[in-house]
Scaffold this motif. Structure first.
Motif, PDB file in Angstrom:
ATOM      1  N   GLY A 272       8.531  -8.500  -7.788  1.00 56.54           N
ATOM      2  CA  GLY A 272       7.340  -9.335  -7.625  1.00 56.54           C
ATOM      3  C   GLY A 272       6.264  -8.758  -6.734  1.00 56.54           C
ATOM      4  O   GLY A 272       5.394  -9.494  -6.256  1.00 56.54           O
ATOM      5  N   LEU A 273       6.289  -7.437  -6.501  1.00 53.59           N
ATOM      6  CA  LEU A 273       5.286  -6.795  -5.651  1.00 53.59           C
ATOM      7  C   LEU A 273       4.431  -5.824  -6.462  1.00 53.59           C
ATOM      8  O   LEU A 273       4.937  -5.147  -7.359  1.00 53.59           O
ATOM      9  CB  LEU A 273       5.970  -6.034  -4.507  1.00 53.59           C
ATOM     10  CG  LEU A 273       6.826  -6.871  -3.552  1.00 53.59           C
ATOM     11  CD1 LEU A 273       7.607  -5.973  -2.600  1.00 53.59           C
ATOM     12  CD2 LEU A 273       5.965  -7.846  -2.762  1.00 53.59           C
ATOM     13  N   GLN A 274       3.148  -5.767  -6.148  1.00 44.56           N
ATOM     14  CA  GLN A 274       2.237  -4.837  -6.797  1.00 44.56           C
ATOM     15  C   GLN A 274       1.879  -3.702  -5.834  1.00 44.56           C
ATOM     16  O   GLN A 274       2.093  -3.793  -4.626  1.00 44.56           O
ATOM     17  CB  GLN A 274       0.965  -5.561  -7.245  1.00 44.56           C
ATOM     18  CG  GLN A 274       1.210  -6.647  -8.278  1.00 44.56           C
ATOM     19  CD  GLN A 274       1.834  -6.123  -9.555  1.00 44.56           C
ATOM     20  OE1 GLN A 274       1.481  -5.054 -10.046  1.00 44.56           O
ATOM     21  NE2 GLN A 274       2.777  -6.874 -10.105  1.00 44.56           N
ATOM     22  N   SER A 275       1.324  -2.621  -6.385  1.00 47.92           N
ATOM     23  CA  SER A 275       1.038  -1.426  -5.587  1.00 47.92           C
ATOM     24  C   SER A 275      -0.454  -1.157  -5.509  1.00 47.92           C
ATOM     25  O   SER A 275      -1.189  -1.396  -6.466  1.00 47.92           O
ATOM     26  CB  SER A 275       1.726  -0.201  -6.203  1.00 47.92           C
ATOM     27  OG  SER A 275       3.107  -0.423  -6.371  1.00 47.92           O
ATOM     28  N   LEU A 276      -0.883  -0.644  -4.360  1.00 48.32           N
ATOM     29  CA  LEU A 276      -2.258  -0.201  -4.158  1.00 48.32           C
ATOM     30  C   LEU A 276      -2.179   1.200  -3.573  1.00 48.32           C
ATOM     31  O   LEU A 276      -1.632   1.392  -2.485  1.00 48.32           O
ATOM     32  CB  LEU A 276      -2.990  -1.148  -3.210  1.00 48.32           C
ATOM     33  CG  LEU A 276      -4.508  -0.974  -3.065  1.00 48.32           C
ATOM     34  CD1 LEU A 276      -5.209  -1.169  -4.412  1.00 48.32           C
ATOM     35  CD2 LEU A 276      -5.058  -1.972  -2.055  1.00 48.32           C
ATOM     36  N   LEU A 277      -2.676   2.199  -4.329  1.00 46.83           N
ATOM     37  CA  LEU A 277      -2.503   3.602  -3.937  1.00 46.83           C
ATOM     38  C   LEU A 277      -3.655   4.093  -3.064  1.00 46.83           C
ATOM     39  O   LEU A 277      -4.823   3.898  -3.386  1.00 46.83           O
ATOM     40  CB  LEU A 277      -2.402   4.485  -5.190  1.00 46.83           C
ATOM     41  CG  LEU A 277      -2.180   5.977  -4.941  1.00 46.83           C
ATOM     42  CD1 LEU A 277      -0.817   6.224  -4.294  1.00 46.83           C
ATOM     43  CD2 LEU A 277      -2.297   6.751  -6.253  1.00 46.83           C
ATOM     44  N   PHE A 278      -3.297   4.759  -1.959  1.00 45.59           N
ATOM     45  CA  PHE A 278      -4.270   5.404  -1.082  1.00 45.59           C
ATOM     46  C   PHE A 278      -3.958   6.901  -1.079  1.00 45.59           C
ATOM     47  O   PHE A 278      -2.944   7.320  -0.524  1.00 45.59           O
ATOM     48  CB  PHE A 278      -4.187   4.854   0.339  1.00 45.59           C
ATOM     49  CG  PHE A 278      -4.555   3.406   0.458  1.00 45.59           C
ATOM     50  CD1 PHE A 278      -5.841   3.026   0.809  1.00 45.59           C
ATOM     51  CD2 PHE A 278      -3.620   2.413   0.194  1.00 45.59           C
ATOM     52  CE1 PHE A 278      -6.176   1.679   0.911  1.00 45.59           C
ATOM     53  CE2 PHE A 278      -3.945   1.072   0.289  1.00 45.59           C
ATOM     54  CZ  PHE A 278      -5.235   0.704   0.645  1.00 45.59           C
ATOM     55  N   ASN A 279      -4.800   7.691  -1.732  1.00 43.79           N
ATOM     56  CA  ASN A 279      -4.595   9.140  -1.802  1.00 43.79           C
ATOM     57  C   ASN A 279      -5.452   9.802  -0.722  1.00 43.79           C
ATOM     58  O   ASN A 279      -6.675   9.881  -0.833  1.00 43.79           O
ATOM     59  CB  ASN A 279      -4.974   9.653  -3.189  1.00 43.79           C
ATOM     60  CG  ASN A 279      -4.731  11.149  -3.329  1.00 43.79           C
ATOM     61  OD1 ASN A 279      -3.936  11.733  -2.597  1.00 43.79           O
ATOM     62  ND2 ASN A 279      -5.417  11.776  -4.269  1.00 43.79           N
ATOM     63  N   ILE A 280      -4.814  10.257   0.347  1.00 36.38           N
ATOM     64  CA  ILE A 280      -5.518  10.865   1.471  1.00 36.38           C
ATOM     65  C   ILE A 280      -5.697  12.356   1.178  1.00 36.38           C
ATOM     66  O   ILE A 280      -4.722  13.107   1.137  1.00 36.38           O
ATOM     67  CB  ILE A 280      -4.747  10.671   2.791  1.00 36.38           C
ATOM     68  CG1 ILE A 280      -4.353   9.200   2.958  1.00 36.38           C
ATOM     69  CG2 ILE A 280      -5.568  11.163   3.960  1.00 36.38           C
ATOM     70  CD1 ILE A 280      -5.517   8.250   3.030  1.00 36.38           C
TER      71      ILE A 280
ATOM     72  N   GLY B  18       0.837  -1.192   0.000  1.00 37.00           N
ATOM     73  CA  GLY B  18       0.000   0.000   0.000  1.00 37.00           C
ATOM     74  C   GLY B  18       0.874   1.244   0.000  1.00 37.00           C
ATOM     75  O   GLY B  18       1.821   1.355   0.766  1.00 37.00           O
ATOM     76  N   ILE B  19       0.574   2.176  -0.900  1.00 39.36           N
ATOM     77  CA  ILE B  19       1.311   3.443  -0.984  1.00 39.36           C
ATOM     78  C   ILE B  19       0.364   4.567  -0.576  1.00 39.36           C
ATOM     79  O   ILE B  19      -0.688   4.755  -1.189  1.00 39.36           O
ATOM     80  CB  ILE B  19       1.847   3.694  -2.409  1.00 39.36           C
ATOM     81  CG1 ILE B  19       2.828   2.575  -2.811  1.00 39.36           C
ATOM     82  CG2 ILE B  19       2.535   5.051  -2.495  1.00 39.36           C
ATOM     83  CD1 ILE B  19       3.320   2.681  -4.238  1.00 39.36           C
ATOM     84  N   VAL B  20       0.713   5.287   0.472  1.00 38.60           N
ATOM     85  CA  VAL B  20      -0.131   6.362   1.002  1.00 38.60           C
ATOM     86  C   VAL B  20       0.501   7.708   0.665  1.00 38.60           C
ATOM     87  O   VAL B  20       1.683   7.930   0.940  1.00 38.60           O
ATOM     88  CB  VAL B  20      -0.297   6.235   2.529  1.00 38.60           C
ATOM     89  CG1 VAL B  20      -1.169   7.372   3.065  1.00 38.60           C
ATOM     90  CG2 VAL B  20      -0.896   4.881   2.893  1.00 38.60           C
ATOM     91  N   VAL B  21      -0.283   8.605   0.065  1.00 37.02           N
ATOM     92  CA  VAL B  21       0.225   9.933  -0.286  1.00 37.02           C
ATOM     93  C   VAL B  21      -0.884  10.949  -0.051  1.00 37.02           C
ATOM     94  O   VAL B  21      -2.073  10.619  -0.130  1.00 37.02           O
ATOM     95  CB  VAL B  21       0.703   9.972  -1.765  1.00 37.02           C
ATOM     96  CG1 VAL B  21      -0.462   9.790  -2.712  1.00 37.02           C
ATOM     97  CG2 VAL B  21       1.458  11.263  -2.069  1.00 37.02           C
ATOM     98  N   SER B  22      -0.500  12.184   0.255  1.00 37.92           N
ATOM     99  CA  SER B  22      -1.520  13.209   0.487  1.00 37.92           C
ATOM    100  C   SER B  22      -1.151  14.547  -0.151  1.00 37.92           C
ATOM    101  O   SER B  22      -1.685  15.574   0.219  1.00 37.92           O
ATOM    102  CB  SER B  22      -1.728  13.419   1.996  1.00 37.92           C
ATOM    103  OG  SER B  22      -0.557  13.990   2.579  1.00 37.92           O
ATOM    104  N   ASP B  23      -0.254  14.538  -1.126  1.00 26.67           N
ATOM    105  CA  ASP B  23       0.179  15.793  -1.752  1.00 26.67           C
ATOM    106  C   ASP B  23       0.390  15.584  -3.243  1.00 26.67           C
ATOM    107  O   ASP B  23       1.440  15.905  -3.787  1.00 26.67           O
ATOM    108  CB  ASP B  23       1.463  16.288  -1.086  1.00 26.67           C
ATOM    109  CG  ASP B  23       1.806  17.728  -1.462  1.00 26.67           C
ATOM    110  OD1 ASP B  23       0.922  18.418  -1.999  1.00 26.67           O
ATOM    111  OD2 ASP B  23       2.948  18.152  -1.229  1.00 26.67           O
TER     112      ASP B  23
END
Length: 349
Positions: A103-111, A77-82
């Protein structure tokens, strides 16, 4: 056996679930799951029957639901707010590619600002991601970050949060800001100004304190310090004009490049100043825009590739997992001198 009835077009407007597919076929939901799981135990003819009918009704397995049921998902999980800062989309794109290579995938959380943080971060806790990378989540407190990342690998990029108990990988902001001050001094500037984006963040505090300290050490005058309130182009324009109205500055250090871009345009277009003859400008990050001829911005280049390599390595080797010692890794960057602060042609005279 009679062929299952295929739903009409109206019913197909909503995605079919595994439970619905199982009911249509007269099989268990677990059979549907096994049919789409490589290596799972299921009779070949049943697997073929399920997959064939799934294709006819346009059924696709729910990857997220599958992820929630597994102990390891290979998802970060990738968390970003800017996201309005161009530095972060570019960093995230490189980060996601680096994760894929191992071998890893990403899931974006834009706060987003003004959102219900508890609601958004509850979603992060529900998703069974293997690790969390927080990228400059400036609106999240240390306590909130601890709660959101509880029980899983986690680290910060481009920010230090003293009370979050999280490891971080960050550019050496102190060395970078001192290098900007030294450059201004070496090119004859003596009355300088500083523009912050968000004054309360650790990244800004490091850059501001290092710059102000070095300016004092060199005997220069800090004639203005402006809090722009955000890292944006328009905020940079407003801050530059405020400094012009106060008067006296012959150089401005903006805390990042997008602020500096706005400042440069305001100095030239609104104030009618010549850059760098009347006033020098420098930023921080070295985003793509900084090298465009219109800006030719002097800046301190963040070692993005090295930051990502270290962060991905910490996830791979488990050094950012719960129970491991907290580490802060500061990586050296590079001063990039362009014509916003110094006419390169003058160096040969």
């Amino acid at each position: 056996m009679d062929k299952p009835e295929i739903p009409d077009d109206k019913a197909k407007r909503r995605p079919i679930t595994a439970r619905q597919l199982a009911r249509m076929l007269g099989v268990s939901q677990s059979a549907v799951s096994r049919a789409f799981t490589p290596g799972a135990s299921i009779a070949p003819d049943l697997r073929d029957r399920i997959k064939q009918f799934a294709e006819e009704v346009d059924y696709h397995p729910n990857a997220i639901a599958s992820m929630l049921s597994k102990s390891r998902t290979n998802i970060v999980g990738i968390v970003v707010s800017d996201m309005q800062n161009p530095f972060y989309p570019a960093l995230i794109e490189k980060l996601s590619r680096s994760l894929q290579r191992v071998g890893l995938q990403s899931l974006l959380f834009n706060i987003t600002k003004g959102s219900n943080l508890e609601e958004q971060l509850s979603a992060l806790r529900r998703y069974n991601v293997d690790a969390v990378i927080i990228i400059s989540a400036t609106i999240l407190s240390g306590q909130t970050l601890r709660w959101a990342t509880e029980g899983r690998a986690a680290l910060l990029i481009n920010r230090v949060v003293e009370d979050a108990d999280l490891s971080c990988v960050i550019c050496d902001n102190v060395a970078g800001s001192r290098a900007i001050a030294d450059h201004f001094y070496e090119t004859g500037r003596r009355r300088v100004a500083y523009v912050s984006g968000l004054s309360h963040t650790t990244t800004n505090r490091e850059r501001q304190n290092a710059f102000v300290t070095r300016v004092a050490e060199l005997g220069m005058v800090l004639c203005a310090r402006v809090d722009a309130g955000e890292y944006s182009y328009e905020a940079g324009r407003r801050a530059a004009m405020e400094i012009v109205e106060r008067g006296g500055a012959d150089a401005i250090f903006f805390a990042n490049d997008i602020l500096a871009a706005g400042g440069l345009d305001a100095l030239r277009e609104e104030a009618g100043l010549s850059v760098p003859d009347d006033i020098a400008v420098a930023g921080f990050d070295d985003i793509a825009l900084a090298s465009w001829p219109h800006y030719a911005l002097t800046t301190f280049r963040q070692p993005v590739d090295e930051i990502i390599a270290v962060a991905v390595g910490m996830i791979e080797d488990g050094s950012c997992y719960p129970g491991r010692p907290i580490t802060i890794k500061r990586l050296p960057g590079e001063l990039i001198v362009r014509s916003s602060s110094y006419r390169i042609s003058d160096s040969s005279k």
